[in-house]
Design a protein around this motif. Structure first.
Motif, mmCIF file in Angstrom:
data_model
loop_
_atom_site.group_PDB
_atom_site.id
_atom_site.type_symbol
_atom_site.label_atom_id
_atom_site.label_comp_id
_atom_site.label_asym_id
_atom_site.label_seq_id
_atom_site.Cartn_x
_atom_site.Cartn_y
_atom_site.Cartn_z
ATOM 1 N N VAL A 18 30.330 88.447 12.914
ATOM 2 C CA VAL A 18 30.583 89.458 13.939
ATOM 3 C C VAL A 18 31.275 88.730 15.094
ATOM 4 C CG1 VAL A 18 29.565 91.197 15.468
ATOM 5 C CG2 VAL A 18 28.483 90.675 13.247
ATOM 6 N N THR A 19 32.465 89.194 15.443
ATOM 7 C CA THR A 19 33.249 88.526 16.492
ATOM 8 C C THR A 19 33.558 89.518 17.604
ATOM 9 O OG1 THR A 19 34.225 87.148 14.767
ATOM 10 C CG2 THR A 19 35.327 87.145 16.913
ATOM 11 N N LEU A 20 33.294 89.109 18.821
ATOM 12 C CA LEU A 20 33.616 89.943 19.981
ATOM 13 C C LEU A 20 34.927 89.449 20.567
ATOM 14 C CD1 LEU A 20 32.611 92.083 22.125
ATOM 15 C CD2 LEU A 20 31.793 90.102 23.421
ATOM 16 N N ARG A 21 35.816 90.389 20.844
ATOM 17 C CA ARG A 21 37.089 90.005 21.464
ATOM 18 C C ARG A 21 37.273 90.813 22.754
ATOM 19 N NH1 ARG A 21 42.057 90.969 17.764
ATOM 20 N NH2 ARG A 21 41.614 93.090 18.380
ATOM 21 N N LEU A 22 37.392 90.099 23.859
ATOM 22 C CA LEU A 22 37.630 90.760 25.145
ATOM 23 C C LEU A 22 39.079 90.496 25.548
ATOM 24 C CD1 LEU A 22 34.420 89.686 27.179
ATOM 25 C CD2 LEU A 22 34.742 91.706 25.721
ATOM 26 N N THR A 23 39.737 91.523 26.039
ATOM 27 C CA THR A 23 41.105 91.355 26.545
ATOM 28 C C THR A 23 41.128 91.787 28.004
ATOM 29 O OG1 THR A 23 41.885 91.957 24.336
ATOM 30 C CG2 THR A 23 43.546 91.870 26.074
ATOM 31 N N THR A 24 41.769 90.984 28.840
ATOM 32 C CA THR A 24 41.784 91.291 30.279
ATOM 33 C C THR A 24 43.053 92.055 30.652
ATOM 34 O OG1 THR A 24 43.008 89.334 30.970
ATOM 35 C CG2 THR A 24 40.620 89.090 30.701
ATOM 36 N N THR A 25 43.062 92.562 31.876
ATOM 37 C CA THR A 25 44.241 93.277 32.396
ATOM 38 C C THR A 25 45.459 92.354 32.444
ATOM 39 O OG1 THR A 25 43.207 92.801 34.529
ATOM 40 C CG2 THR A 25 43.088 95.075 33.761
ATOM 41 N N ALA A 34 29.009 86.775 17.597
ATOM 42 C CA ALA A 34 27.849 87.666 17.686
ATOM 43 C C ALA A 34 27.178 87.807 16.323
ATOM 44 C CB ALA A 34 28.283 89.038 18.205
ATOM 45 N N THR A 35 27.239 86.740 15.526
ATOM 46 C CA THR A 35 26.729 86.826 14.153
ATOM 47 C C THR A 35 25.226 86.564 14.108
ATOM 48 O OG1 THR A 35 28.855 85.922 13.445
ATOM 49 C CG2 THR A 35 27.078 85.986 11.804
ATOM 50 N N LEU A 36 24.481 87.513 13.572
ATOM 51 C CA LEU A 36 23.041 87.365 13.354
ATOM 52 C C LEU A 36 22.825 87.584 11.857
ATOM 53 C CD1 LEU A 36 20.293 86.937 14.788
ATOM 54 C CD2 LEU A 36 20.159 89.429 15.033
ATOM 55 N N ASN A 37 22.655 86.475 11.163
ATOM 56 C CA ASN A 37 22.651 86.457 9.696
ATOM 57 C C ASN A 37 21.712 87.504 9.096
ATOM 58 O OD1 ASN A 37 23.331 85.493 7.196
ATOM 59 N ND2 ASN A 37 22.229 83.546 7.379
ATOM 60 N N GLY A 38 22.263 88.394 8.283
ATOM 61 C CA GLY A 38 21.447 89.405 7.608
ATOM 62 C C GLY A 38 21.132 90.627 8.455
ATOM 63 N N ARG A 39 21.461 90.590 9.750
ATOM 64 C CA ARG A 39 21.238 91.739 10.648
ATOM 65 C C ARG A 39 22.510 91.985 11.480
ATOM 66 N NH1 ARG A 39 17.622 91.919 7.582
ATOM 67 N NH2 ARG A 39 15.390 92.253 7.969
ATOM 68 N N SER A 42 23.321 95.314 13.511
ATOM 69 C CA SER A 42 22.525 95.653 14.700
ATOM 70 C C SER A 42 23.197 95.108 15.959
ATOM 71 C CB SER A 42 21.097 95.117 14.569
ATOM 72 O OG SER A 42 21.125 93.733 14.372
ATOM 73 N N VAL A 43 23.756 93.920 15.886
ATOM 74 C CA VAL A 43 24.435 93.348 17.060
ATOM 75 C C VAL A 43 25.770 94.069 17.279
ATOM 76 C CG1 VAL A 43 25.104 91.245 18.255
ATOM 77 C CG2 VAL A 43 23.387 91.138 16.461
ATOM 78 N N GLU A 44 26.416 94.432 16.180
ATOM 79 C CA GLU A 44 27.671 95.180 16.306
ATOM 80 C C GLU A 44 27.430 96.466 17.107
ATOM 81 O OE1 GLU A 44 28.944 97.195 12.799
ATOM 82 O OE2 GLU A 44 30.988 97.485 13.540
ATOM 83 N N SER A 45 26.384 97.200 16.718
ATOM 84 C CA SER A 45 26.086 98.464 17.404
ATOM 85 C C SER A 45 25.695 98.217 18.862
ATOM 86 C CB SER A 45 24.958 99.192 16.659
ATOM 87 O OG SER A 45 24.345 100.126 17.526
ATOM 88 N N TYR A 46 24.859 97.192 19.091
ATOM 89 C CA TYR A 46 24.421 96.874 20.460
ATOM 90 C C TYR A 46 25.652 96.641 21.345
ATOM 91 C CZ TYR A 46 21.325 94.745 24.012
ATOM 92 O OH TYR A 46 20.628 94.466 25.153
ATOM 93 N N MET A 83 19.979 88.909 22.746
ATOM 94 C CA MET A 83 20.477 87.605 23.205
ATOM 95 C C MET A 83 21.756 87.186 22.471
ATOM 96 S SD MET A 83 18.517 87.045 25.693
ATOM 97 C CE MET A 83 18.632 85.355 26.239
ATOM 98 N N THR A 84 21.900 87.624 21.211
ATOM 99 C CA THR A 84 23.138 87.324 20.481
ATOM 100 C C THR A 84 24.296 88.129 21.070
ATOM 101 O OG1 THR A 84 21.841 86.846 18.499
ATOM 102 C CG2 THR A 84 24.189 87.262 18.177
#
Ligand code: CS2
Ligand code: MG
Length: 408
Positions: A18-25, A34-39, A42-46, A83-84
């Protein structure tokens, strides 16, 4: 410079990430793991449902305030999912800050404290012969510290022991099984306790006294069993014994600590400084095992390690393949900067993962280095990643031979 766009990317290049990508103005892009192995979902939705709407329009430079906003502001605190998710935002903001400054993140954390970060690899074998082969492969690859896991007579399969490989072949395994429900493994602590000291005796006889050796007991022991194992390993001079008892009971380590001088590492399932309060103030451990990915990010792990430094406790960040290269890079920037660095785990990612995540960190003579690229130094190939769709995968479940569910 505001955060303008938030993308949560869930793909499976070699394994699930799970990878979060933020782009600025200003068009600066920051990545977080944001990888939580096997779950994973849940972090994607959070992140997608509860964090992304809060981030758009926030000042990208205000890392500390954003961290506090997501932690205190949510009312619900701690826990692996929360926390992830916060860690991923934190890493992405440090990545952005580094890119804007034109500096690698470690420079923003105080600069370099060492030439490179000592890394340990994972050797394993179902038999001693296979284990020795795996250890030699690791030495050939340049590792100067090695974790040792073996099969246990009487048990069919033991977690952390990869498929035996012929000499020269790449040693690789994915602990998470791609099955509809988790695979179940059988366990007997007595078999293990009677076996393990003999393994290290044989390893020392073969490889000599100097090679730093590590071992992971995966939360499977009672305090008394852990004390017994720790004592039986003392003649073989381990670098550490990891997760000897279930990590959530900090007081359990008092007995283990009183009974053995084998160094103790704990914490890959812990995710906040509060999980370490007793462990650190009573000096019950020698190494902090949390990952930057599951421990609230660089901001939180730097504070945790500064607290640990007061008590002479060092870092040994979790670095299995289920930490993405982005999380690994974050751990390396922090590891290079911290004074109280101990060692870092390094299970090399497979080629598919490294084609999608292009990294700038290097491994030379047993030492990892985060590299000099601005930010975290990792690029994500979204188009290539999209060709590897997410598929649920689970860590195994551990049962005693009579069927009782057991810690692992
Ligand atoms: C292990 C990991 O790296 C370690 O020390 O304990 O294999 C761990 O079980 C997995 O990363 C869990 O996702
Ligand atoms: Mg472990």
């Amino acid at each position: 410079m505001k955060i303008e766009k938030v993308d949560v990317l869930v793909t499976s290049p070699g394994r699930n990430f799970v990878t979060l990508r933020l782009t600025t103005t200003d068009g600066v892009v920051g990545l977080g793991d944001a990888t939580l192995n096997g779950r994973e979902r849940s972090v994607e939705s959070y992140l997608r449902d509860h964090v992304a709407p809060l981030l758009v329009g926030r000042e990208a430079h205000d890392i500390e305030d954003t961290w506090q906003y997501l932690y205190r502001g949510a009312y619900w605190r701690r826990g692996p999912v929360t926390m992830t998710a916060i860690a991923a935002v934190d890493m992405a903001l440090w990545d952005i800050k580094g890119k804007v400054a034109g500096l690698p993140v470690y420079q923003l954390l105080g600069g370099r404290s060492r030439r490179g970060a000592l890394a340990y690899g994972h050797a394993s074998g179902s038999t001693l012969e296979a284990l020795f082969d795996s250890m030699r492969n690791h030495l050939d690859e340049g590792f100067r510290a090695i974790r040792v896991q073996t099969g246990v007579p009487g048990l069919k399969k033991v977690y952390g022991v990869g498929t035996d490989q012929a000499r020269g072949q790449k040693y690789d395994y994915e602990p998470a099984g791609r099955t509809a429900v988790p695979v179940e493994e059988g366990w007997d602590t007595g078999f293990y306790v009677r076996h393990i000291a003999g393994v290290f005796e044989a390893v020392r006889a073969e490889f000599g006294p100097e090679l730093p050796l590590l071992h992971d007991a995966h939360h499977r022991l009672t305090p008394n069993q852990a004390a017994q194992v720790g004592r039986s390993l003392e003649p073989h001079d381990l670098f550490w014994l990891e997760d000897c008892t279930p990590a959530e009971n900090q007081e359990a380590l008092r007995r283990v600590r009183a009974m053995t001088t084998t160094p103790l590492a704990i914490g890959e399932v812990l995710n906040s400084v509060y999980d370490y309060q007793t462990l650190i103030t009573e000096q019950l451990i020698d190494y902090v095992r949390s990952s930057v990915t599951h421990g609230g990010g660089i901001t939180a792990m730097k504070k945790l390690m500064d607290f640990a430094a007061v008590y002479g406790i060092k870092s040994g960040f979790h670095g299995p393949t289920d930490i993405s290269p982005v999380g690994m890079a974050a751990a390396l920037h922090l590891s290079i900067a911290l004074h109280n660095f101990g060692i870092v785990e390094y299970m090399k990612h497979n080629d598919t993962t490294l084609e999608v995540f292009r990294t700038s960190y290097t491994f030379t003579d047993g030492l990892l280095d985060p590299g000099e690229n601005p930010g975290l130094g990792v690029e994500y190939d979204e188009d290539l990643a999209a060709t590897f769709p997410y598929a649920p995968a689970y860590l195994p479940v551990n049962r005693l031979l009579d069927g009782t569910l057991h810690d692992w």
